[in-house]
Scaffold this active site. Structure first.
Site, mmCIF file in Angstrom:
data_model
loop_
_atom_site.group_PDB
_atom_site.id
_atom_site.type_symbol
_atom_site.label_atom_id
_atom_site.label_comp_id
_atom_site.label_asym_id
_atom_site.label_seq_id
_atom_site.Cartn_x
_atom_site.Cartn_y
_atom_site.Cartn_z
ATOM 1 N N HIS A 60 -10.622 3.002 13.583
ATOM 2 C CA HIS A 60 -9.392 3.092 12.787
ATOM 3 C C HIS A 60 -8.273 2.244 13.386
ATOM 4 O O HIS A 60 -8.024 2.314 14.592
ATOM 5 C CB HIS A 60 -8.935 4.551 12.685
ATOM 6 N N HIS A 65 -9.958 1.090 0.411
ATOM 7 C CA HIS A 65 -10.040 2.466 0.934
ATOM 8 C C HIS A 65 -9.106 3.390 0.144
ATOM 9 O O HIS A 65 -8.551 4.325 0.712
ATOM 10 C CB HIS A 65 -9.708 2.456 2.426
ATOM 11 N N HIS A 91 -5.951 8.012 -0.266
ATOM 12 C CA HIS A 91 -6.832 8.580 0.755
ATOM 13 C C HIS A 91 -7.001 10.095 0.559
ATOM 14 O O HIS A 91 -6.910 10.886 1.507
ATOM 15 C CB HIS A 91 -6.282 8.288 2.153
ATOM 16 N N ASP A 132 -10.480 1.388 9.575
ATOM 17 C CA ASP A 132 -10.003 2.083 8.380
ATOM 18 C C ASP A 132 -8.544 2.517 8.493
ATOM 19 O O ASP A 132 -7.994 2.662 9.590
ATOM 20 C CB ASP A 132 -10.845 3.339 8.138
HETATM 21 ZN ZN LIG Z 1 -9.977 6.767 5.992
#
Ligand SMILES: [Zn+2]
Length: 195
Positions: free
Chosen positions: A163, A66, A70, A16
């Site tokens: 991530h 995503h 954010h 991510d």
């Molecule tokens: Zn995130």
């Protein structure tokens, strides 16, 4: 949606908050072990680094929306704000990837899914992508702790959250170098999420 496409002793690796400075290193480790993963990208970062988005696709990985900014808690945004975070991000990621780039999944920041934002994602043709194992790599607990958390919590059909963006990912890359051979030795296959 927590299941892998094939079922059985498989898992989904997800990364991510990229593309970011660590994405190339993540891709190198994945390539070394022949592993495919799913990248949940932030729209403007994809726009800023289309070459990296194209490299992800060329290596056989897949993309996930995503959002644009954010924002968290995502579920607290109005319906219109959420729609403006979800739809345009998909467009940015698809444009960065080039014509015909599929973005089949949506992941809410912080996992802030609601029936309403999942419905918004569905109207843009995306399925919600949650996770079953949070590696907590973003807390920088050390590579050994990241490895141990995944090893202790992963079950067949699991979806692992890591991530490639959001800060220094040295520990994530180091953990991957240990996890990928371990997972392979455990008989796991690497899959994409069910669409
Ligand atoms: Zn995130």
């Amino acid at each position: 949606m927590r299941s892998t496409a094939r079922g059985g002793r498989t898992l989904v690796l997800t990364f991510d908050d990229g593309p970011g400075p660590a994405t190339a290193d993540v891709l190198d480790v994945l390539a070394q072990y022949g592993v495919k993963a799913t990248f949940c990208q932030i729209g403007p970062q994809a726009t800023a680094n289309p070459a990296m988005v194209k490299r992800i696709l060329a290596a056989g990985h897949r993309l996930c929306d995503h959002t644009v900014h954010h924002l968290q808690p995502f579920a607290a945004l109005t319906h219109d704000q959420q729609a403006q975070e979800i739809g345009p991000a998909k467009d940015m990621i698809a444009r960065a990837g080039g014509p015909g780039t599929p973005v089949p999944w949506f992941r809410a920041p912080g996992g802030g899914f609601t029936p309403a934002n999942e419905q918004v994602a569905a109207t843009f043709g995306m399925r919600s992508l949650t996770w079953t194992v949070d590696s907590l790599d973003w807390t920088k607990p050390g590579a050994a702790a990241i490895v141990a958390k995944v090893q202790s919590e992963l079950r067949p059909g699991g979806v692992v959250l890591m991530h490639d963006g959001g800060g220094d990912r040295t520990e994530t890359v180091a953990a991957l170098r240990q996890l990928l051979p371990w997972l392979t030795a455990q008989g796991y296959g690497f899959d994409f999420p069910a669409e």
